[in-house]
Scaffold this motif. Sequence first.
Motif, PDB file in Angstrom:
ATOM      1  N   ARG A 118       2.699  34.597  17.862  1.00 46.01           N
ATOM      2  CA  ARG A 118       1.797  34.335  18.688  1.00 46.01           C
ATOM      3  C   ARG A 118       2.237  33.795  20.181  1.00 46.01           C
ATOM      4  O   ARG A 118       1.775  33.444  21.212  1.00 46.01           O
ATOM      5  CB  ARG A 118       0.688  33.146  18.455  1.00 46.01           C
ATOM      6  CG  ARG A 118      -0.307  33.736  17.388  1.00 46.01           C
ATOM      7  CD  ARG A 118      -1.522  33.072  17.555  1.00 46.01           C
ATOM      8  NE  ARG A 118      -2.179  33.050  16.103  1.00 46.01           N
ATOM      9  CZ  ARG A 118      -2.955  31.844  15.791  1.00 46.01           C
ATOM     10  NH1 ARG A 118      -3.269  30.993  16.798  1.00 46.01           N
ATOM     11  NH2 ARG A 118      -3.574  32.141  14.851  1.00 46.01           N
ATOM     12  N   VAL A 119       3.611  33.263  19.970  1.00 46.17           N
ATOM     13  CA  VAL A 119       4.348  32.743  21.178  1.00 46.17           C
ATOM     14  C   VAL A 119       5.429  33.624  21.649  1.00 46.17           C
ATOM     15  O   VAL A 119       6.044  33.437  22.755  1.00 46.17           O
ATOM     16  CB  VAL A 119       4.923  31.395  20.967  1.00 46.17           C
ATOM     17  CG1 VAL A 119       3.692  30.420  20.556  1.00 46.17           C
ATOM     18  CG2 VAL A 119       5.972  31.299  19.889  1.00 46.17           C
ATOM     19  N   LYS A 120       5.891  34.670  20.829  1.00 47.81           N
ATOM     20  CA  LYS A 120       7.135  35.243  21.381  1.00 47.81           C
ATOM     21  C   LYS A 120       7.101  36.125  22.517  1.00 47.81           C
ATOM     22  O   LYS A 120       7.997  36.177  23.230  1.00 47.81           O
ATOM     23  CB  LYS A 120       7.623  36.550  20.449  1.00 47.81           C
ATOM     24  CG  LYS A 120       6.703  37.701  19.966  1.00 47.81           C
ATOM     25  CD  LYS A 120       7.297  38.481  18.841  1.00 47.81           C
ATOM     26  CE  LYS A 120       6.332  39.435  18.547  1.00 47.81           C
ATOM     27  NZ  LYS A 120       6.205  40.542  19.466  1.00 47.81           N
ATOM     28  N   ASP A 121       5.850  36.508  23.107  1.00 45.67           N
ATOM     29  CA  ASP A 121       5.596  37.202  24.263  1.00 45.67           C
ATOM     30  C   ASP A 121       4.991  36.329  25.509  1.00 45.67           C
ATOM     31  O   ASP A 121       4.739  37.175  26.433  1.00 45.67           O
ATOM     32  CB  ASP A 121       4.698  38.556  24.203  1.00 45.67           C
ATOM     33  CG  ASP A 121       5.403  39.351  23.158  1.00 45.67           C
ATOM     34  OD1 ASP A 121       6.680  39.614  23.024  1.00 45.67           O
ATOM     35  OD2 ASP A 121       4.507  40.176  22.099  1.00 45.67           O
ATOM     36  N   LEU A 122       5.156  34.993  25.422  1.00 45.78           N
ATOM     37  CA  LEU A 122       4.708  34.333  26.253  1.00 45.78           C
ATOM     38  C   LEU A 122       5.713  34.486  27.311  1.00 45.78           C
ATOM     39  O   LEU A 122       6.755  34.802  27.112  1.00 45.78           O
ATOM     40  CB  LEU A 122       4.645  32.918  25.936  1.00 45.78           C
ATOM     41  CG  LEU A 122       3.105  32.519  24.970  1.00 45.78           C
ATOM     42  CD1 LEU A 122       3.583  31.096  24.399  1.00 45.78           C
ATOM     43  CD2 LEU A 122       2.025  32.469  25.772  1.00 45.78           C
ATOM     44  N   PRO A 123       5.280  34.448  28.578  1.00 46.35           N
ATOM     45  CA  PRO A 123       6.114  34.430  29.897  1.00 46.35           C
ATOM     46  C   PRO A 123       7.342  33.256  29.750  1.00 46.35           C
ATOM     47  O   PRO A 123       6.954  32.281  29.069  1.00 46.35           O
ATOM     48  CB  PRO A 123       5.327  34.317  30.968  1.00 46.35           C
ATOM     49  CG  PRO A 123       3.773  34.475  30.820  1.00 46.35           C
ATOM     50  CD  PRO A 123       3.789  34.054  29.290  1.00 46.35           C
TER      51      PRO A 123
ATOM     52  N   ARG B 265      12.083  29.418  20.580  1.00 48.17           N
ATOM     53  CA  ARG B 265      10.988  29.567  19.997  1.00 48.17           C
ATOM     54  C   ARG B 265      11.067  29.780  18.734  1.00 48.17           C
ATOM     55  O   ARG B 265      10.223  29.347  17.921  1.00 48.17           O
ATOM     56  CB  ARG B 265      10.285  30.869  20.779  1.00 48.17           C
ATOM     57  CG  ARG B 265       9.821  30.650  22.328  1.00 48.17           C
ATOM     58  CD  ARG B 265       9.463  31.796  23.013  1.00 48.17           C
ATOM     59  NE  ARG B 265       9.196  31.450  24.342  1.00 48.17           N
ATOM     60  CZ  ARG B 265       8.660  32.241  25.406  1.00 48.17           C
ATOM     61  NH1 ARG B 265       8.459  33.406  25.262  1.00 48.17           N
ATOM     62  NH2 ARG B 265       8.472  31.661  26.625  1.00 48.17           N
ATOM     63  N   ARG B 266      12.119  30.478  18.227  1.00 49.32           N
ATOM     64  CA  ARG B 266      12.021  30.570  16.623  1.00 49.32           C
ATOM     65  C   ARG B 266      12.470  29.450  16.345  1.00 49.32           C
ATOM     66  O   ARG B 266      11.676  29.127  15.083  1.00 49.32           O
ATOM     67  CB  ARG B 266      13.303  31.844  16.598  1.00 49.32           C
ATOM     68  CG  ARG B 266      12.943  32.963  16.816  1.00 49.32           C
ATOM     69  CD  ARG B 266      14.225  34.238  16.809  1.00 49.32           C
ATOM     70  NE  ARG B 266      13.736  35.349  16.851  1.00 49.32           N
ATOM     71  CZ  ARG B 266      13.108  36.215  16.132  1.00 49.32           C
ATOM     72  NH1 ARG B 266      13.013  36.038  14.859  1.00 49.32           N
ATOM     73  NH2 ARG B 266      12.938  37.527  16.633  1.00 49.32           N
ATOM     74  N   MET B 267      13.462  28.654  16.697  1.00 46.23           N
ATOM     75  CA  MET B 267      13.630  27.400  15.900  1.00 46.23           C
ATOM     76  C   MET B 267      12.484  26.301  15.821  1.00 46.23           C
ATOM     77  O   MET B 267      12.296  25.866  14.926  1.00 46.23           O
ATOM     78  CB  MET B 267      14.864  26.935  16.535  1.00 46.23           C
ATOM     79  CG  MET B 267      16.268  27.597  16.394  1.00 46.23           C
ATOM     80  SD  MET B 267      16.532  27.900  14.675  1.00 46.23           S
ATOM     81  CE  MET B 267      16.643  26.373  13.988  1.00 46.23           C
TER      82      MET B 267
END
Lengths: 470, 470, 470
Positions: B29-34, B431-433
């Motif tokens: 849900r966050v990977k494609d945030l600007p 974001r991954r971490m």
Amino acid sequence: MTRPLALHPDRLFPADPTVRAIARSLYERVKDLPIVSPHGHTDPSWFAGNEPFSDPASLLIVPDHYVFRMLYSQGIPLEKLGVPTVDGSPTSTDSRGIWKIFAENYHLFRGTPSRMWLDWVFAEVFKLDVILEPETADLYYDTIDAALKTDAFRPRALFERYNIEVIATTESPLDPLEHHKAIRESGWSGRVVTAYRPDPVVDPEARAFAANVRRFCETAGEDASSYAGYLAAHRFHRARFREAGATSTDHGHPSSLTADLSPDEAAALYARVLDAPTAAEAELFRAQILTEMAGMSVEDGMVMQLHPAVHRNHNEVVLARFGRDKGGDIPTAGEFVRALKPLLDRYGNDPRLTLILFTLDEDVYSRELAPLAGHYPSLRLGPPWWFHDSPEGMRRFRERATETGGFYNTVGFNDDTRAFLSIPARHDVARRMDCVWLAQLVAEHRLPEDEAHDVARALAYDLVKAAYKL
Amino acid sequence: MTRPLALHPDRLFPADPTVRAIARSLYERVKDLPIVSPHGHTDPSWFAGNEPFSDPASLLIVPDHYVFRMLYSQGIPLEKLGVPTVDGSPTSTDSRGIWKIFAENYHLFRGTPSRMWLDWVFAEVFKLDVILEPETADLYYDTIDAALKTDAFRPRALFERYNIEVIATTESPLDPLEHHKAIRESGWSGRVVTAYRPDPVVDPEARAFAANVRRFCETAGEDASSYAGYLAAHRFHRARFREAGATSTDHGHPSSLTADLSPDEAAALYARVLDAPTAAEAELFRAQILTEMAGMSVEDGMVMQLHPAVHRNHNEVVLARFGRDKGGDIPTAGEFVRALKPLLDRYGNDPRLTLILFTLDEDVYSRELAPLAGHYPSLRLGPPWWFHDSPEGMRRFRERATETGGFYNTVGFNDDTRAFLSIPARHDVARRMDCVWLAQLVAEHRLPEDEAHDVARALAYDLVKAAYKL
Amino acid sequence: MTRPLALHPDRLFPADPTVRAIARSLYERVKDLPIVSPHGHTDPSWFAGNEPFSDPASLLIVPDHYVFRMLYSQGIPLEKLGVPTVDGSPTSTDSRGIWKIFAENYHLFRGTPSRMWLDWVFAEVFKLDVILEPETADLYYDTIDAALKTDAFRPRALFERYNIEVIATTESPLDPLEHHKAIRESGWSGRVVTAYRPDPVVDPEARAFAANVRRFCETAGEDASSYAGYLAAHRFHRARFREAGATSTDHGHPSSLTADLSPDEAAALYARVLDAPTAAEAELFRAQILTEMAGMSVEDGMVMQLHPAVHRNHNEVVLARFGRDKGGDIPTAGEFVRALKPLLDRYGNDPRLTLILFTLDEDVYSRELAPLAGHYPSLRLGPPWWFHDSPEGMRRFRERATETGGFYNTVGFNDDTRAFLSIPARHDVARRMDCVWLAQLVAEHRLPEDEAHDVARALAYDLVKAAYKL
């Protein structure tokens, strides 16, 4: 729409099924052991008077600096949280309103131990089954408020429900200890002991130091104008505290510095600090008294605790308006190797001394504290303190202290809290995290499982009783 | 025989299937945030001129001190890597030859974040599907070189492809900001803002300090001979930077020291530092200006960033031959508690101030920074910086800062880089971490999963926009 | 009832089955590589004389300060453990009695590396299959005692069984190296080399420093009254050590301080330290000699090792009664950035110098050491040292040093021990923990598995041979 609040039985256990199963099995055998709380800040008047707690905010928010400092850090004025001012200028007395602010900002506690302790109190003590948020603020307030009016939530009832075997409070030598006396004379079976915290008469930079010392000596029938009188007053009050159950002393100093002056030097220094000491003289006096206290511990058997290296009341604005202990105490770097040497040269090899060391500078766990405690017979390591009284803090302590210091130079858990309601939650976190650490050792074939059970019990119960002579 | 290069969709996620599944779901849900990049060192002329990047080595090796310092540490001369000399004496201009040296030594980056960022650039941006090694060096060179000649690899096209909502560059007050002006006037929709980095006119030990200050005041129409004029020049240039989109200032100081001198003392100190200041005077002046900058931030709302405690250009030989920023900047121990007190006593409780603190001394995360940020309304913690802009660095930051400081006193991620090509890779690692950390909290029943989704979004997007007022 | 002792083949590997399988596969290929031990404290007379070890306590307890300091920390007098006194006053010589005390207290080692090393020795070397505890103390004693009387347990036989390719001992320049000579002349094929440890003639605060220097110069045929003579004596003895196989020097200093004085200043300082130096002069002399040693290493190719920042013999009572090296050495905070600059300014970019840095202050791994080693061609990072020669210590080292310093600026493992019996166990722990770290990188898709195999081999064997020129 509310969201369910449920304490997961495996909380804090790692996801890995092997490690989790071992942790669960270790925890199963220690979770119900009685609570031994050898160091804390509960108010003995609670147990003496056994009056009901007044209301949710006054019990859970207003006195808890873990809670209000986090709200303050995000811009919520302390006045709105009911924190009393020094000059008596008004702050909120609207307990329900304070509670609502808390509920609106409960997300700030995500990932903090406060969230874990509070959820335990809500679920386990008040049987709430929905998460605190704005929508449930009134439900919470009403539920807690109603509970507090019942006998089951009076201090002594909670003490018993919490399976507390013994709890230590902390008092100044200026304290008459009348609440402890009242508890003992009341016939109630709960064991509440005091601890000797002489900072107000040891720290020349403490407010009203000279007056404190005068009163300290007077009540002991000693001559405040001589160092010999001052030391004798310590002996008097230490004995008085022991009569009130104390088995330990506690020393909260800006540093770990110790000194071993000649009697003449010490006497001269005493004269100077009663007048207008320099910062260096104040530091040296504190240092000297630590060594004197160690000597008295050798005599009278009281266990000595050292809690160093906090810059107290860092925030001048908050200090001026709200007074001490308002969440503005900030750790500083610690140093023990050089600092403790004078005391250790004198008493470090004496088997009659137990000196328990605490730190807020985690880097010294492996660098200084574990090597010191892994060598000197008098030294033990206190549990992770204050800001580290948390899952990650506990994990780091075991990771960094065990390999050099071993388990048996540690002394179990201290809750160190005035937040009485959450005491079992805090001990439970410690027991869980110790079991997690042990489970990892077992899963990695570093410790046989039967030995891990022994250690788990030692960490939860045996070591603290032995170290604090309780 | 070549070996395949493929970015695993679960990279950086723990092996444990439970935690990995949660991490994956949070990340989804966050990977494609600007991308919001509030602090960095990209060159605004790239976006103003939109010229193609010249060649693989000049783009990816020659300017990247993470890359060439590692090669240098293993004995490869900087001359062979094309790093320009101060005196213009020759260094390699053979881009393909430089690239081959890089390929032959690519194993040196195993386990480093550079490897991860570069592999992302190779696979994701240039669509390479074999690993870089001597055998594939030419293929790499040719592929990248060809791509750079196409419009799709010009700076603005990459900016858009990278989904960058806003990026901040960093400029000296002596900079005319003409590239930012050109960008705004070009009609291009990309948002590139500047940040006010006044070190060249704040640090009396900076090269040409006095001349810098003169020019700084002249361009502002102020009197360089008076402290009042100097401060007014800051106000002038801060306003000029705000017009170029700046919402923040940045301060790279040898220490965190702050001071709060009287106006007379400050004016006298200013006179001395313009002449031949001692090291102590230089330090005190920098300290005083931090407090002045905080005061101006209270006035004009600019967010203040402090990046302290690096020994810049530690290697004298490299400095003399190749100049500044050549991988020889080495961190030193940090101290914030005493150092920040003068500033905090003056402005620390002012809700109009936001001061974001960075450190390269990880020990202060838990000891000093989290306790400070968990109390003062003005303080926030910057993300793990520079050497800690890495998976393990990020893990340690969350482990050590969260329990005391919480998530909401942090400000999301900074890429802090001039390596434009890898900016998305860097945000992706963060974001991954963060999702890994949250997943662990969820898996250990320390945070409900729905709340973890909220936090993941805050860490990836909301907090940085709010903290930097972007 | 006894409990089984069995070394689990997967010991130290994480429970997670994915990571464990990778770790196992990496370890499989490195576990049987020969042992290269470039730095340690075994006694060359063992290999020269090849006499049998005398008895269990004298071999495994009396000389091992890891073991007896832990027992001492829990109140067991060193006299009861057979530790010899300085004045020859009696201590226990009852080897079986000492062994029983050890067995009764073996639980103190739970969670420590000593437990792991000892269990390996018991199970692997002496084929014991029950855990040490009071009930099995006699069985242990008799088994070990009987084994030691056999040829298979003489030093050379163990050396061969242990698959040691080369081992370095450490000697003072005052040592005639006659044991090394005897080993070489004996025709035995085992490779035992020395290392040049000049502390007794470098540290003005060492016991009998001036006398040491006189003898040091005399044996070299140099003039002890001149600094030139003193330096020439170093050159002489370094050459003598190289003839005895030495490829390295080692320097155990109270700090990392280096200096680069002019020849005249250095000569004047030398004159002062031979007389009655102040602490500052002693420190400056040690600092100057480090730089001189680096210069000689540039000339003669000897690898230089720096082991700084230990407060030696902290416990005065133990020092007075039992002498040096009795478990009372305590680390202190380290600082390398400023301290090493004089040396690095002079020789840091010289490809002929290799300077291997060790620390006991883990905080500097990421803050100072990895950034320094990731830049300077002359610098390498030694493995986790002493108190950190342990599973958690090794884990933290890789976690904190790899991302900035990479793998190839590290130098494999040092056992640094006089506990000959456990040398393979120590290398095995290092190999396992490195494989665990690599397996985690592979499992998290941060490193391809084939590259992890290369790195595992480098960490176990290749890097140490290359760095130490063995």
